[in-house]
Design a protein around this motif. Sequence first.
Motif, PDB file in Angstrom:
ATOM      1  N   ILE A 116       0.843  -1.200   0.000  1.00 41.23           N
ATOM      2  CA  ILE A 116       0.000   0.000   0.000  1.00 41.23           C
ATOM      3  C   ILE A 116       0.877   1.249   0.000  1.00 41.23           C
ATOM      4  CG2 ILE A 116      -1.611   1.343   1.410  1.00 41.23           C
ATOM      5  CD1 ILE A 116      -2.815  -1.387   2.297  1.00 41.23           C
ATOM      6  N   ARG A 117       1.920   1.212   0.810  1.00 45.66           N
ATOM      7  CA  ARG A 117       2.824   2.361   0.901  1.00 45.66           C
ATOM      8  C   ARG A 117       3.473   2.649  -0.457  1.00 45.66           C
ATOM      9  NH1 ARG A 117       8.306   3.238   1.998  1.00 45.66           N
ATOM     10  NH2 ARG A 117       8.743   5.095   3.261  1.00 45.66           N
ATOM     11  N   GLU A 118       3.967   1.608  -1.125  1.00 41.44           N
ATOM     12  CA  GLU A 118       4.667   1.813  -2.393  1.00 41.44           C
ATOM     13  C   GLU A 118       3.703   2.196  -3.514  1.00 41.44           C
ATOM     14  OE1 GLU A 118       7.521  -1.116  -3.540  1.00 41.44           O
ATOM     15  OE2 GLU A 118       8.115  -1.513  -1.465  1.00 41.44           O
ATOM     16  N   ALA A 119       2.527   1.575  -3.545  1.00 40.36           N
ATOM     17  CA  ALA A 119       1.552   1.915  -4.582  1.00 40.36           C
ATOM     18  C   ALA A 119       1.102   3.368  -4.435  1.00 40.36           C
ATOM     19  CB  ALA A 119       0.348   0.974  -4.504  1.00 40.36           C
ATOM     20  N   ASP A 120       0.985   3.810  -3.197  1.00 38.89           N
ATOM     21  CA  ASP A 120       0.642   5.203  -2.931  1.00 38.89           C
ATOM     22  C   ASP A 120       1.766   6.133  -3.386  1.00 38.89           C
ATOM     23  OD1 ASP A 120      -0.558   7.545  -1.667  1.00 38.89           O
ATOM     24  OD2 ASP A 120       0.894   7.255  -0.066  1.00 38.89           O
TER      25      ASP A 120
END
Length: 411
Positions: A116-120
Amino acid sequence: MSNSLRLKSGTALMVALGLTMGAFAPVITAAPVIAQTQTQTQFADVPSGHWAYQFINSLATREVIAGFPDGTFRPDEPVTRAQYAAMVRQAFSQSSVRSATTFVDVPTNYWAAAAIREADMMGFLSGYPGNIFQPDQNIPRAQVLVSLANGLNYTASNSGSINVYQDAASIPDYAVASLAAATERRLVVNYPNVQVLRPNQTATRADVAAFIYQALASQNQVATVNSPYIVGQQVAAQASLQAGTTLTMSYAESDKIVVLPDETAPLTLTVAQAITDSAGRVLVPAGSQVVGELRPSGSGSQFVAQELVLTGGQRLAISATSQTVTTTETIRRGATFGETLAGAVLGSGAAAAISRTTGDQSVGTLEVLAGTATGATLARIFGRDRVEVIAINPSQDLTLTVNEALVLSAR
């Protein structure tokens, strides 16, 4: 390619556009590469006759997606935002476009926290107001496509592209522009009816696999596949760029190009306005490039196109030319290039002649096109107190006219 998925502010739904993920099985490794032909069914519930077989098997082979321990893929199950984030993280290796967001409902020990952090950070996903992500929320088909189109920085040349769908009226307002872009790039796969988008229906695992595969194909990361459910593919060979069509071009490097009258210089121009057919389908997307060269023509210079490079990477031979440009400027001995040539791009012959005539060696700091001018011309120029050059304004002078019809794939 830059991936800035800058979601427009507004309602919570608009903020979340393209951010929702779905219920995909755990992903393994990143780096999608060249597509390979699938010869075996990897999942017991995805036989070779399944509509999404090629998409699912290809991504599984590249370890972008994975199945369940019992050997199934469960193609009809819904996808959660967290699971979609995991797939995006595996499929795309993009540079970060923003700093990480701390989502209040995604604890650090949550299974998909890193994804989630990287996709964001890559710009594919964002949260709702209050830094809420809702990782277990199912994602509608429209939001998956909006996420991919925006995350890959795709824009539509014609919002009317959505009119190919029988249920276009059900597309949320926030999604219209991005879904038009997704349609033009052939990211959309509709089963069982290719003309029915079902934008507000929850995306299935098969849907998301197909969308992500098509997004990778649009970037030439995987081979294209033939499927009757890819929107636009069924009419791909029917469109053509007719002789006499004009292409409006731009040249980002400078608003002035200077060459000698008999100089040949390579040049790449950019299509400034998309070309569409009578049905509104995009034939040549804005941002496509035309590779060619400036050539002597009568007493002036003319651009002769050699290759059309579409935004998706497809390269096609093209016969197109500009008008002959005869506008001249006189460069005199003792002048400095800043007086008339500041910011100009020079042909190599013009650069040599101007430097020799003016004695201003700072001409070498300008951008110079590789090219040739005849030795006889340079011999005539050297030693004189002035030189005549052709001055070209790309946006005004280099509009191209297609000389021979070119078969294209309408998008």
